[in-house]
Design a protein around this motif. Structure first.
Motif, mmCIF file in Angstrom:
data_model
loop_
_atom_site.group_PDB
_atom_site.id
_atom_site.type_symbol
_atom_site.label_atom_id
_atom_site.label_comp_id
_atom_site.label_asym_id
_atom_site.label_seq_id
_atom_site.Cartn_x
_atom_site.Cartn_y
_atom_site.Cartn_z
ATOM 1 N N VAL A 253 -3.254 -15.119 58.187
ATOM 2 C CA VAL A 253 -2.418 -16.090 58.886
ATOM 3 C C VAL A 253 -2.707 -17.466 58.310
ATOM 4 C CG1 VAL A 253 -1.912 -17.181 61.106
ATOM 5 C CG2 VAL A 253 -2.326 -14.711 60.996
ATOM 6 N N THR A 254 -1.647 -18.141 57.861
ATOM 7 C CA THR A 254 -1.796 -19.481 57.298
ATOM 8 C C THR A 254 -1.310 -20.560 58.263
ATOM 9 O OG1 THR A 254 0.356 -19.322 56.188
ATOM 10 C CG2 THR A 254 -1.600 -18.663 54.920
ATOM 11 N N GLN A 255 -0.430 -20.178 59.187
ATOM 12 C CA GLN A 255 0.086 -21.117 60.186
ATOM 13 C C GLN A 255 0.522 -20.311 61.396
ATOM 14 O OE1 GLN A 255 3.377 -23.446 58.764
ATOM 15 N NE2 GLN A 255 3.829 -24.286 60.768
ATOM 16 N N ALA A 256 0.328 -20.852 62.573
ATOM 17 C CA ALA A 256 0.742 -20.170 63.796
ATOM 18 C C ALA A 256 1.294 -21.186 64.779
ATOM 19 C CB ALA A 256 -0.434 -19.424 64.416
ATOM 20 N N PHE B 192 4.534 -14.363 50.820
ATOM 21 C CA PHE B 192 4.446 -15.092 52.076
ATOM 22 C C PHE B 192 5.594 -14.646 52.960
ATOM 23 C CE2 PHE B 192 2.146 -17.783 49.158
ATOM 24 C CZ PHE B 192 1.085 -18.236 49.909
ATOM 25 N N SER B 193 5.374 -14.618 54.255
ATOM 26 C CA SER B 193 6.430 -14.216 55.171
ATOM 27 C C SER B 193 6.143 -14.794 56.558
ATOM 28 C CB SER B 193 6.530 -12.690 55.231
ATOM 29 O OG SER B 193 7.743 -12.315 55.853
ATOM 30 N N THR B 194 7.039 -14.485 57.492
ATOM 31 C CA THR B 194 6.928 -14.939 58.876
ATOM 32 C C THR B 194 7.214 -13.765 59.808
ATOM 33 O OG1 THR B 194 7.733 -17.128 58.221
ATOM 34 C CG2 THR B 194 7.810 -16.611 60.557
ATOM 35 N N ARG B 195 6.431 -13.646 60.850
ATOM 36 C CA ARG B 195 6.655 -12.647 61.903
ATOM 37 C C ARG B 195 6.276 -13.263 63.247
ATOM 38 N NH1 ARG B 195 6.116 -6.610 60.258
ATOM 39 N NH2 ARG B 195 6.166 -6.732 58.002
ATOM 40 N N TYR C 62 2.349 -16.248 57.079
ATOM 41 C CA TYR C 62 1.181 -15.576 56.532
ATOM 42 C C TYR C 62 1.356 -15.234 55.062
ATOM 43 C CZ TYR C 62 4.029 -11.368 57.308
ATOM 44 O OH TYR C 62 5.042 -10.437 57.289
ATOM 45 N N TYR C 63 0.213 -15.025 54.413
ATOM 46 C CA TYR C 63 0.166 -14.499 53.058
ATOM 47 C C TYR C 63 -0.231 -13.041 53.188
ATOM 48 C CZ TYR C 63 -1.474 -13.432 48.378
ATOM 49 O OH TYR C 63 -1.652 -12.839 47.160
ATOM 50 N N TRP C 64 0.500 -12.172 52.512
ATOM 51 C CA TRP C 64 0.166 -10.754 52.561
ATOM 52 C C TRP C 64 -0.069 -10.224 51.151
ATOM 53 C CZ3 TRP C 64 3.236 -7.213 50.057
ATOM 54 C CH2 TRP C 64 4.518 -7.634 49.701
ATOM 55 N N ARG C 65 -0.868 -9.155 51.100
ATOM 56 C CA ARG C 65 -1.218 -8.534 49.829
ATOM 57 C C ARG C 65 -1.429 -7.049 50.073
ATOM 58 N NH1 ARG C 65 -6.604 -8.629 46.456
ATOM 59 N NH2 ARG C 65 -5.685 -8.297 44.420
ATOM 60 N N ASP C 66 -0.995 -6.242 49.124
ATOM 61 C CA ASP C 66 -1.143 -4.795 49.259
ATOM 62 C C ASP C 66 -1.669 -4.209 47.960
ATOM 63 O OD1 ASP C 66 -1.004 -2.105 49.769
ATOM 64 O OD2 ASP C 66 1.096 -2.098 50.336
ATOM 65 N N CYS D 89 -7.093 -24.968 53.884
ATOM 66 C CA CYS D 89 -6.525 -25.611 55.077
ATOM 67 C C CYS D 89 -6.800 -24.789 56.320
ATOM 68 C CB CYS D 89 -5.022 -25.805 54.916
ATOM 69 S SG CYS D 89 -4.597 -27.076 53.715
ATOM 70 N N SER D 90 -6.686 -23.455 56.203
ATOM 71 C CA SER D 90 -6.899 -22.618 57.379
ATOM 72 C C SER D 90 -8.367 -22.605 57.789
ATOM 73 C CB SER D 90 -6.382 -21.203 57.149
ATOM 74 O OG SER D 90 -7.147 -20.543 56.164
ATOM 75 N N ILE D 91 -9.278 -22.822 56.832
ATOM 76 C CA ILE D 91 -10.693 -22.888 57.177
ATOM 77 C C ILE D 91 -10.985 -24.195 57.900
ATOM 78 C CG2 ILE D 91 -13.009 -23.105 56.194
ATOM 79 C CD1 ILE D 91 -12.070 -21.106 54.020
ATOM 80 N N LEU D 92 -10.405 -25.296 57.428
ATOM 81 C CA LEU D 92 -10.645 -26.589 58.042
ATOM 82 C C LEU D 92 -9.991 -26.705 59.406
ATOM 83 C CD1 LEU D 92 -10.160 -28.873 54.917
ATOM 84 C CD2 LEU D 92 -12.320 -28.139 55.957
ATOM 85 N N GLN D 93 -8.845 -26.136 59.547
ATOM 86 C CA GLN D 93 -8.081 -26.232 60.787
ATOM 87 C C GLN D 93 -7.548 -24.837 61.124
ATOM 88 O OE1 GLN D 93 -4.650 -28.795 60.537
ATOM 89 N NE2 GLN D 93 -5.351 -29.847 62.359
#
Length: 115
Positions: A57-60, A94-97, A76-80, A18-22
């Motif tokens: 970032v998955t949505q802004a 997933f989280s929001t900031r 966003y999706y995060w990974r460590d 989805c983030s690639i398309l939009q």
């Protein structure tokens, strides 16, 4: 057979697709890169259990957009892959900031972070 890892992978693939398309913030194309770089350099997650996360970032959502300031709430999706020595297991989620940018540069971020 446990299907949970497959479901998580499928959900992530759908979000990435989805983030690639939009792409998020089409009116501010450099903002996402600035946000992701700032997060990588300053953020941590889960009470410092995950000390070196990266994000996608998955949505802004633009909260404020003036000539000198842009305030963006991100999902966003995060990974460590580099957990603290006390951490057990894999760090991701997933989280929001909210990020504040001035002249295309991040100057503030909400959430857990290194000082």
């Amino acid at each position: 057979m446990n299907m949970r890892p497959w479901l998580a992978a499928a959900a992530l693939a759908a979000l990435v697709g989805c983030s690639i398309l939009q792409p998020p913030l089409p009116d501010h194309p450099d903002a996402v890169a600035a946000i992701e770089a700032y997060y990588r350099a300053h953020a941590w997650e889960e009470g410092a259990r995950c000390i070196s996360p990266s994000m996608q970032v998955t949505q802004a959502d633009v909260l404020e957009d003036t000539s000198d300031r842009l305030v963006v709430q991100t999902r966003y999706y995060w990974r460590d892959g580099k957990r603290s020595s006390k951490a057990a297991g894999f760090c991701s989620g997933f989280s929001t900031r909210t990020f504040t940018l001035q002249d295309g540069r991040v100057v503030a971020m909400t959430g857990e972070q290194r000082h």
